[in-house]
Design an enzyme around this catalytic site. Structure first.
Site, PDB file in Angstrom:
ATOM      1  N   LYS A 199       1.016  -1.084   0.053  1.00 64.54           N
ATOM      2  CA  LYS A 199       0.165   0.090   0.104  1.00 64.54           C
ATOM      3  C   LYS A 199       0.871   1.208  -0.025  1.00 64.54           C
ATOM      4  O   LYS A 199       1.666   1.521   1.138  1.00 64.54           O
ATOM      5  CB  LYS A 199      -0.931  -0.041   1.200  1.00 64.54           C
ATOM      6  CG  LYS A 199      -1.529   1.234   1.296  1.00 64.54           C
ATOM      7  CD  LYS A 199      -2.826   1.100   2.438  1.00 64.54           C
ATOM      8  CE  LYS A 199      -3.534   2.376   2.591  1.00 64.54           C
ATOM      9  NZ  LYS A 199      -4.568   2.072   3.805  1.00 64.54           N
ATOM     10  N   LYS A 252      -2.233  -1.407  -3.818  1.00 64.38           N
ATOM     11  CA  LYS A 252      -3.026  -0.222  -3.811  1.00 64.38           C
ATOM     12  C   LYS A 252      -2.410   1.012  -3.812  1.00 64.38           C
ATOM     13  O   LYS A 252      -1.324   0.928  -2.950  1.00 64.38           O
ATOM     14  CB  LYS A 252      -3.755  -0.482  -2.397  1.00 64.38           C
ATOM     15  CG  LYS A 252      -4.795   0.837  -2.215  1.00 64.38           C
ATOM     16  CD  LYS A 252      -5.400   0.631  -0.926  1.00 64.38           C
ATOM     17  CE  LYS A 252      -6.199   1.931  -0.577  1.00 64.38           C
ATOM     18  NZ  LYS A 252      -6.616   2.104   0.910  1.00 64.38           N
TER      19      LYS A 252
HETATM   20  C1  PBG Z   1      -6.967   3.264   5.616  1.00 64.47           C
HETATM   21  C2  PBG Z   1      -7.503   3.229   4.148  1.00 64.47           C
HETATM   22  C3  PBG Z   1      -7.355   4.345   3.096  1.00 64.47           C
HETATM   23  C4  PBG Z   1      -7.950   3.813   1.915  1.00 64.47           C
HETATM   24  C5  PBG Z   1      -8.554   2.509   2.337  1.00 64.47           C
HETATM   25  N1  PBG Z   1      -8.054   2.256   3.691  1.00 64.47           N
HETATM   26  C6  PBG Z   1      -6.933   5.730   3.260  1.00 64.47           C
HETATM   27  C7  PBG Z   1      -5.371   5.917   3.571  1.00 64.47           C
HETATM   28  O1  PBG Z   1      -4.521   4.907   3.648  1.00 64.47           O
HETATM   29  O2  PBG Z   1      -5.039   7.013   3.734  1.00 64.47           O
HETATM   30  C8  PBG Z   1      -8.101   4.492   0.600  1.00 64.47           C
HETATM   31  C9  PBG Z   1      -9.111   3.934  -0.340  1.00 64.47           C
HETATM   32  C10 PBG Z   1      -9.397   4.972  -1.433  1.00 64.47           C
HETATM   33  O3  PBG Z   1      -8.709   5.922  -1.602  1.00 64.47           O
HETATM   34  O4  PBG Z   1     -10.474   4.507  -2.286  1.00 64.47           O
HETATM   35  N2  PBG Z   1      -7.853   2.746   6.283  1.00 64.47           N
END
Ligand code: PBG
Length: 327
Positions: A199, A252
């Site tokens: 991520k 992601k």
């Molecule tokens: C954190 C989380 C995020 C997203 C999913 N889980 C945000 C982040 O890491 O700041 C982002 C998902 C998206 O942008 O659609 N709980």
């Protein structure tokens, strides 16, 4: 005289829709899609998210209705995010058995049973007053190991409320091992872990932070999420998560990271999913509203490209609509 060259004519296999369908290497099916959904505590009406038109913060009731529609359309799973009414330093609402996600999960488990796969995002940022994904030290750093204890407790609360899959997204070192141990210790050996393994610290999450009301109040997430410059590091994160017991892994964001999806898919034997994040959704919706893109074609094209890169599942805010288009 008729030309005799070229001999190889790939265009023969593109001549008709039936031929193209016959030879297509990649298919997207509704069951490949996972719908991320937001449920908010203390609201009476669903609230549309300004930067994500068509996506809502749901009430418990509207969530049930919308989840049922998704399942009817054939989507493979639902990923639930909670927005609590009150936040604090520790994110206490995250593992409260009566917290919003746990309550909503019980609703969905009762309504949908085995008709879909219920998943929960497992993180603290929606629940902490400072908006970071973990607990803070006195100096404002994210405290890795103290956070693991919180994640372990959240995992058990989510499993108890009916999650079939928990999906840790906080990028703390050792989070999968801590969660696996906690789940097993509480008797939830059958609950699977989908690790947000690779991520990235991405600006494409911007609209999500409106949806989940979780923008960090200071700093950013680059001491725990990955640097967009690195792809080999993603393989290391995936390797560690698998060694710790992850059942599935995720990359992601997706579109700008399809090279990472492809490398991970080649390297592992577990299912690899990819998240078409909020910023990707917002870009297409905004352009389509201006008449600058053909919305439906872009949606189907991007989903096909995710699959082509090797994503077995795709998390997408278009899941229900795309599933209907694909049937
Ligand atoms: C954190 C989380 C995020 C997203 C999913 N889980 C945000 C982040 O890491 O700041 C982002 C998902 C998206 O942008 O659609 N709980």
């Amino acid at each position: 005289m008729t030309a005799r060259f070229p001999l190889a004519r790939p265009r023969r296999l593109r001549a008709t829709p039936a031929m193209r369908r016959l030879v297509a290497e990649t298919r997207v099916r509704p069951e490949n899609l996972i719908l991320p959904m937001f449920v908010k505590e203390g609201i009476d009406e669903p609230q549309e998210i300004g930067s994500m038109p068509g996506v809502y913060q749901h009430t418990r009731d509207s969530l049930r209705k919308s989840a049922e529609e998704a399942v009817e359309a054939g989507v493979g799973g639902i990923m639930l995010f909670g927005v609590p009414a009150a936040k604090d330093e520790r994110g206490s609402a995250a593992d409260d058995p009566d917290g919003i996600v746990q309550s909503a999960l019980r609703d969905l488990a009762a309504d949908l049973g085995d008709a879909t796969v219920l998943m929960t995002d497992l993180c603290l940022d929606e629940y902490t007053s400072h908006g970071h994904c973990g607990l803070l030290t006195d100096t404002g750093d994210v405290d890795n190991d103290a956070t693991l204890e919180r994640y372990a407790s959240v995992a058990v609360a989510q499993a108890e409320a009916g999650a079939a899959v928990v999906a840790p997204s906080g990028m703390m070192d050792g989070q999968v091992a801590a969660i696996r141990a906690a789940l097993d210790g509480a008797g939830h050996t059958g609950v699977a872990i989908l690790a947000y393994a690779a991520k990235y610290a991405s600006a494409f999450y911007g609209p999500f932070r409106d949806a989940a009301e979780c923008a960090p109040q200071f700093g950013d997430r680059s001491t725990y999420q990955q640097d967009p410059a690195n792809a080999r590091e993603a393989l290391r994160e995936v390797e560690l998560d698998l060694a710790e017991g992850a059942d599935m892994v995720m990359v992601k964001p997706g579109l700008a990271y399809l090279d990472v999806v492809a490398r991970v898919a080649e390297a592992v034997t577990v299912p690899v999913s990819a998240y078409q994040v909020s910023g990707e959704y917002a870009m297409v919706e905004a352009a389509a509203r201006n008449g600058w893109l053909e919305r439906e074609r872009v949606i189907l094209e991007t989903l096909t490209c995710y699959r082509r890169a090797g994503a077995a599942q795709i998390l997408t805010y278009w899941a229900t609509e795309a599933a209907r288009m694909l049937r």
